[in-house]
Write an enzyme that holds these catalytic residues in place. Structure first.
Site, PDB file in Angstrom:
ATOM      1  N   ARG A 373       0.847  -1.189   0.000  1.00 13.87           N
ATOM      2  CA  ARG A 373       0.000   0.000   0.000  1.00 13.87           C
ATOM      3  C   ARG A 373       0.885   1.242   0.000  1.00 13.87           C
ATOM      4  NH1 ARG A 373      -5.060  -1.788   2.140  1.00 13.87           N
ATOM      5  NH2 ARG A 373      -5.468  -3.694   0.970  1.00 13.87           N
ATOM      6  N   GLU A 375       0.906   4.495   0.681  1.00 13.36           N
ATOM      7  CA  GLU A 375       0.335   5.660   1.353  1.00 13.36           C
ATOM      8  C   GLU A 375       1.219   6.025   2.533  1.00 13.36           C
ATOM      9  OE1 GLU A 375      -3.669   4.680   2.415  1.00 13.36           O
ATOM     10  OE2 GLU A 375      -4.461   5.474   0.548  1.00 13.36           O
ATOM     11  N   ARG A 381       0.238   1.514  13.549  1.00  9.34           N
ATOM     12  CA  ARG A 381      -0.271   0.226  13.083  1.00  9.34           C
ATOM     13  C   ARG A 381      -0.290   0.058  11.565  1.00  9.34           C
ATOM     14  NH1 ARG A 381      -6.829   0.281  13.845  1.00  9.34           N
ATOM     15  NH2 ARG A 381      -7.290   2.075  12.530  1.00  9.34           N
ATOM     16  N   HIS A 382       0.025   1.102  10.796  1.00 15.89           N
ATOM     17  CA  HIS A 382      -0.026   0.991   9.344  1.00 15.89           C
ATOM     18  C   HIS A 382       1.353   0.727   8.756  1.00 15.89           C
ATOM     19  CE1 HIS A 382      -3.843   3.337   9.996  1.00 15.89           C
ATOM     20  NE2 HIS A 382      -4.243   2.424   9.139  1.00 15.89           N
ATOM     21  N   GLU A 556      -9.061  -2.480  14.748  1.00 12.98           N
ATOM     22  CA  GLU A 556      -9.546  -3.343  13.670  1.00 12.98           C
ATOM     23  C   GLU A 556      -8.417  -4.173  13.080  1.00 12.98           C
ATOM     24  OE1 GLU A 556      -9.381  -3.842   9.431  1.00 12.98           O
ATOM     25  OE2 GLU A 556      -9.048  -1.813  10.169  1.00 12.98           O
ATOM     26  N   SER A 559     -11.298  -6.590   7.862  1.00  9.52           N
ATOM     27  CA  SER A 559     -12.449  -5.938   7.254  1.00  9.52           C
ATOM     28  C   SER A 559     -12.932  -6.835   6.126  1.00  9.52           C
ATOM     29  CB  SER A 559     -12.066  -4.563   6.719  1.00  9.52           C
ATOM     30  OG  SER A 559     -13.204  -3.890   6.241  1.00  9.52           O
ATOM     31  N   ARG A 607      -0.371  -6.957  12.553  1.00 16.20           N
ATOM     32  CA  ARG A 607      -1.291  -6.284  13.468  1.00 16.20           C
ATOM     33  C   ARG A 607      -1.910  -7.279  14.445  1.00 16.20           C
ATOM     34  NH1 ARG A 607      -5.790  -2.061  11.269  1.00 16.20           N
ATOM     35  NH2 ARG A 607      -3.968  -1.330  10.102  1.00 16.20           N
TER      36      ARG A 607
END
Length: 707
Positions: A373, A375, A381-382, A556, A559, A607
């Site tokens: 990803r 970004e 956590r990312h 979370e 998803s 995570r």
């Protein structure tokens, strides 16, 4: 030699003698330094006396020169002047003897150093010496039987074994005794080197920490347990010792510093702390701590239990492409690479391939693979690259069949960790104390509107309680800001269909833990407006969708949703949300040839490990060997989770530094990507929303079709 140079030599030699004595250096080294000092004094005496011979006695120049003489060499009267020549001869002879003694001392010290460092041995020569530096070049087939440090137990008492391990510490006591702490992965044992003659003890004492050694010795039972070692009931009496690889004398970080517990550091601020950047820049050493060894063995176990359970349920493991020809899931969040003169892209998710595999009648599929990803983010956590645990399956009547399978999968993983990996859990807990995860099957399930009602009802009081107990002023300011917020930002006014930001998720997790005593739960029926176009709408109320998130400790980790499997309905949903499906039309076509109802989800490995171990107060990077940062979903990030990604780093350290955070707030009334005040039609990230750290700006590339 000039008088000035001779004086400097005397001063330097004298200082060296004083330093050696202060350090408690070996007698031979002190004697050698004294000899050098005596030689320097003799040279100074000869130089001064030669100058005195050309000066008239009683003159100022004569008095200055005489003052430079060492005390024992100063003339005591006129009658001494006629004996200058014999005195010079005696000084020269004395200097020669001192130089000779110094040379002998240096030779002796060099011989001793060579003995302590040990001989260099090949595999064929190792039997010729009981210690030395052994170079392994695969010249001989394996002939030695090896025992792991973990296997050193009292039942082996009296047996002689070969052990290969690292030298964690070495402690010499006198000339005949040295203690080594040997470490292999998470396990340690004490080795005792005792020898009244020879240089085995000296060799052991000079081994740098983290050196790799081969030890041959006898397993014995100590009178008292060795409290500092995991194998506390045994000792290894060393008979032979070989250094296979000698570490640098000075390490960039010390393992004992990196392994200090959170409680020790909190109790004593004076203790050395190893900062996160130092750890990441020297990841190879940092990963040697027992806690990190436990973390990565638990990470492996999560994959093992995830894979094992799904295989037992009839799933097929697939391997989808990771380098694709089009930015099929949007251009803003994708890594572009050069591919033989044209562009290729790193896959953001295996979701499309999972669904298409189901349409090929594989029925139930899963994958364990990297996800990318592109970004930027400043969250704990990312990550821009992470390991995705993805699953997709067809169902018969209701998408809850899939949700129940996900629930059972998580519980199988949790049970496996708790039942089979207590040693690893204990190693992590020793450095980073955490409370055991509270979970059950079936887990607690809340509808989204129920969760929002709980947040409105209990959230403000919970925040006020946190404000009273918080001591950090910055944290207090953030809490006050949330309590004082009005309109869409207000907890008390949080609408049922409004998206939930990261801080709201954490607060809800605390409320759920307090009310229900559970750390693992599911929120079902998310608002349709905050889910991607391919999510199946609720059959009775179009405001909602057949979608869900799974949470651990208020964050979370999964998803997912029932996917739209009707091609016309898929086109209509995409048109309604303004999404161009032309780049992924083959995906739409796959549903035209007969499609099974299906659902699934994506899980972020790092995570899950982070939250199971309660490490969210540090970072998910602790659970990533490569220290990259990014999202953990099969779907593009939504809401506050769209806050970009951290930094990308190589497995051994940073590859690129973290980009500077944009700090400008959105204009009053603007709508951020968190859903706080706008839909998901945002464009290229440019301005960061302070409350949720997500970003948006008008214009730019088209929105992500998978967001």
């Amino acid at each position: 030699m000039s008088i000035e140079a001779a004086e400097a030599s005397v001063a330097s030699s004298g200082q060296r003698v004083r330093d050696l004595k202060a350090e408690g250096a070996a007698k031979e080294a002190v004697e050698a330094a004294v000899a050098e000092l005596q030689a320097a004094k003799a040279t100074l005496t000869a130089s001064v006396e030669a100058a005195l011979a050309s000066c008239a006695e009683g003159t100022p120049e004569y008095d200055v020169l005489k003052a430079k003489l060492p005390a024992a060499a100063k003339p005591k009267g006129k009658e001494k002047k006629k004996d200058d020549a014999p005195q010079n001869d005696r000084a020269a002879a004395k200097a020669a003897r001192a130089a000779q003694r110094g040379a002998k001392a240096e030779a002796k010290a060099a011989t001793k150093d060579e003995a302590v460092l040990g001989p260099n041995l090949s595999q064929a020569e190792m039997d010729s010496a009981e210690f030395g530096n052994l170079f392994i070049q695969s010249t001989h087939a394996a002939t030695r039987a090896w025992t792991g440090v973990k296997e050193l137990v009292p039942s082996l008492a009296g047996q002689q074994v070969w052990v290969r391990a690292r030298v964690a510490t070495s402690r010499k006591q006198g000339k005949a005794l040295c203690f080594l702490q040997l470490r292999q992965s998470m396990h340690t044992a004490q080795a005792v080197v005792f020898a009244k003659e020879g240089e085995l003890v000296g060799f052991a004492a000079t081994l740098p920490r983290e050196s790799v050694v081969d030890v041959f010795g006898e397993v014995t039972l100590p009178a008292e347990a060795v409290a500092s070692c995991s194998q506390s009931a045994v000792e290894l009496q060393v008979r032979r010792l070989y250094c296979v690889s000698r570490a640098m004398p000075e390490l960039p970080l010390q393992l004992e510093d990196a392994a200090r517990s959170d409680e020790q550091l909190a109790a004593d601020p004076s203790l050395t702390r190893v900062n996160q950047d130092v750890r990441l820049n020297h990841r190879v050493i940092d990963l040697r701590t027992a806690a990190n060894q436990g973390i990565f063995r638990l990470q492996s176990a999560v994959c093992e239990h995830f894979r094992g359970f799904l295989l037992s349920q009839g799933f097929t493991e697939i391997h989808s492409p990771k380098m694709i020809g089009t930015a099929s899931e949007g251009g803003a969040d994708v890594f572009r690479v050069e591919y033989f003169g044209r562009d290729a892209y790193l896959a953001q998710s295996p979701q499309l391939y999972k669904q298409m595999a189901l349409m090929a009648d594989l029925d139930r599929v899963f994958e364990v693979a990297p996800v990318f990803r592109s970004e930027n983010s400043l969250t704990h956590r990312h990550m821009t690259e992470f390991v995705g645990l993805d699953m997709e399956m067809t169902f018969f009547e209701h998408y809850h069949e899939v949700l129940d399978m996900l629930d059972r999968t998580f519980c199988a993983v949790f049970d496996g960790l708790n039942q089979s990996h207590q040693e690893e859990l204990a190693a992590v807990r020793a450095q980073h104390p955490f409370r055991d995860l509270r979970y059950r099957y079936p887990c607690l399930r809340l509808r989204y509107d129920e969760a929002m009602a709980l947040l409105r009802d209990k959230g403000p009081a919970k925040l006020a309680e946190k404000l009273d107990s918080e001591t950090d002023e910055r944290a207090r300011a953030r809490i006050r800001e949330r309590l004082d917020a009005r309109g869409p930002e207000s907890l008390a006014e949080h609408a049922d269909t409004e998206d939930m930001g990261t801080e709201d998720e954490k607060l809800l997790g605390e409320i759920v833990a307090e009310l229900h005593g559970q750390d693992y739960y599911i929120i079902d029926k998310f608002p349709a407006a905050v889910r991607p176009f391919y999510t199946m709408p609720d059959p009775t109320d179009p405001r909602w969708s057949n979608s869900y998130d799974i949470f651990i400790r208020g964050e979370e980790v999964t998803s997912g949703a029932q996917r739209v499997h009707d091609p016309q309905m898929l086109l209509d949903c995409a048109k309604e949300k303004g999404v161009d499906l032309s780049p992924i039309y083959s995906y739409v076509d796959s549903f035209k040839y007969g499609a099974m109802p299906h659902a699934g989800g994506g899980i972020g490995l790092e995570r899950v490990v982070m939250l199971f171990l309660g490490l969210q107060t540090s970072e998910s990077r602790r659970c990533s060997r490569a220290t990259r940062s990014g999202s953990t979903r099969d779907e593009a990030p939504r809401g506050a989770r769209a806050a970009g990604r951290f930094r990308m780093a190589s497995a051994m350290g940073p590859l690129a530094r973290a980009p500077k955070e944009e700090t400008a707030a959105l204009p009053l009334g603007a709508r951020c990507r968190a859903g706080r005040a706008q839909t998901h039609a945002s464009g290229w990230p440019a301005v960061v929303c302070k409350p949720c750290r997500s970003s948006t700006t008008p214009g730019g590339p088209p929105p992500n079709p998978m967001a």
